[in-house]
Design a protein around this motif. Sequence first.
Motif, PDB file in Angstrom:
ATOM      1  N   GLY A 211      -2.643  -6.434   1.116  1.00 42.09           N
ATOM      2  CA  GLY A 211      -2.492  -5.065   0.673  1.00 42.09           C
ATOM      3  C   GLY A 211      -2.897  -4.985  -0.790  1.00 42.09           C
ATOM      4  O   GLY A 211      -2.973  -6.005  -1.491  1.00 42.09           O
TER       5      GLY A 211
ATOM      6  N   GLU B  14       4.758  -6.392   2.062  1.00 40.65           N
ATOM      7  CA  GLU B  14       5.725  -5.916   3.042  1.00 40.65           C
ATOM      8  C   GLU B  14       5.136  -4.883   4.003  1.00 40.65           C
ATOM      9  O   GLU B  14       5.302  -5.008   5.217  1.00 40.65           O
ATOM     10  CB  GLU B  14       6.943  -5.311   2.328  1.00 40.65           C
ATOM     11  CG  GLU B  14       8.003  -4.802   3.283  1.00 40.65           C
ATOM     12  CD  GLU B  14       9.233  -4.251   2.579  1.00 40.65           C
ATOM     13  OE1 GLU B  14      10.096  -3.727   3.299  1.00 40.65           O
ATOM     14  OE2 GLU B  14       9.359  -4.348   1.339  1.00 40.65           O
ATOM     15  N   GLN B  15       4.437  -3.875   3.492  1.00 37.68           N
ATOM     16  CA  GLN B  15       3.874  -2.836   4.368  1.00 37.68           C
ATOM     17  C   GLN B  15       2.825  -3.402   5.319  1.00 37.68           C
ATOM     18  O   GLN B  15       2.752  -3.005   6.483  1.00 37.68           O
ATOM     19  CB  GLN B  15       3.264  -1.703   3.541  1.00 37.68           C
ATOM     20  CG  GLN B  15       4.286  -0.897   2.775  1.00 37.68           C
ATOM     21  CD  GLN B  15       3.631   0.179   1.915  1.00 37.68           C
ATOM     22  OE1 GLN B  15       2.409   0.301   1.859  1.00 37.68           O
ATOM     23  NE2 GLN B  15       4.452   0.955   1.228  1.00 37.68           N
TER      24      GLN B  15
ATOM     25  N   ARG C 131       4.615  -5.455   8.010  1.00 38.93           N
ATOM     26  CA  ARG C 131       5.289  -4.540   8.940  1.00 38.93           C
ATOM     27  C   ARG C 131       4.269  -3.922   9.908  1.00 38.93           C
ATOM     28  O   ARG C 131       4.486  -3.867  11.110  1.00 38.93           O
ATOM     29  CB  ARG C 131       6.041  -3.465   8.151  1.00 38.93           C
ATOM     30  CG  ARG C 131       7.067  -2.715   8.962  1.00 38.93           C
ATOM     31  CD  ARG C 131       7.991  -1.871   8.100  1.00 38.93           C
ATOM     32  NE  ARG C 131       8.735  -2.599   7.083  1.00 38.93           N
ATOM     33  CZ  ARG C 131       9.759  -3.408   7.327  1.00 38.93           C
ATOM     34  NH1 ARG C 131      10.160  -3.598   8.560  1.00 38.93           N
ATOM     35  NH2 ARG C 131      10.370  -4.026   6.339  1.00 38.93           N
ATOM     36  N   ALA C 132       3.135  -3.467   9.380  1.00 39.39           N
ATOM     37  CA  ALA C 132       2.089  -2.871  10.223  1.00 39.39           C
ATOM     38  C   ALA C 132       1.548  -3.885  11.230  1.00 39.39           C
ATOM     39  O   ALA C 132       1.357  -3.557  12.409  1.00 39.39           O
ATOM     40  CB  ALA C 132       0.958  -2.326   9.355  1.00 39.39           C
TER      41      ALA C 132
END
Length: 182
Positions: free
Chosen positions: A45, A111-112, A115-116
């Motif tokens: 990310g 984290e995002q 999670r995705a």
Amino acid sequence: MEEIAVIAACSKNRAIGANGKIPWKIPEETAHFKNTTMGGAVIFGRKTFEGIGKPLPGRLNVVVSTTKNFDYLNAESENSAAEIKTADSLEKAIALCKVAGYGKIFICGGEQIYRAALEKNLCGKIILSKINENLMQKNAEADAFFPELNKNIWKCEKTEAHESFSVFYYTRNPQKTISGDL
């Protein structure tokens, strides 16, 4: 056939970051990450990539960002062995890696992105280093966490113990997805 794996390191409470940085310095774990991902494609990310500050050599680096393009770093890079591309979604980042011919694709956070990858069933493996004890740097307040794994979906196939951390290798139960049975 491509192998898509999440690779992460977390503390016992699943912390992975503090103020945009990894909250510990464990050279052996860093070497494990490097040896595992070398020659493959790594997906980050935007915030995670900016925390690292530069493309990782010997790997295709793909940054997921809807606000910034990092492709210009190819011309500025002192290391021609580090290629960087930008994609506006995790799915497009994975597609870029596949088109470029990479057989091993590693989803590297934050984290995002983790999670995705888990919620959208985009990976078949997880390589998770769990840091022993509390090795967080002083005054490091964790603000990013690795998602909790659903034990009905993920099975630990192998564990490697090291002095400061242990590595857990998970595979997805082929009959299960995040939303239940297929």
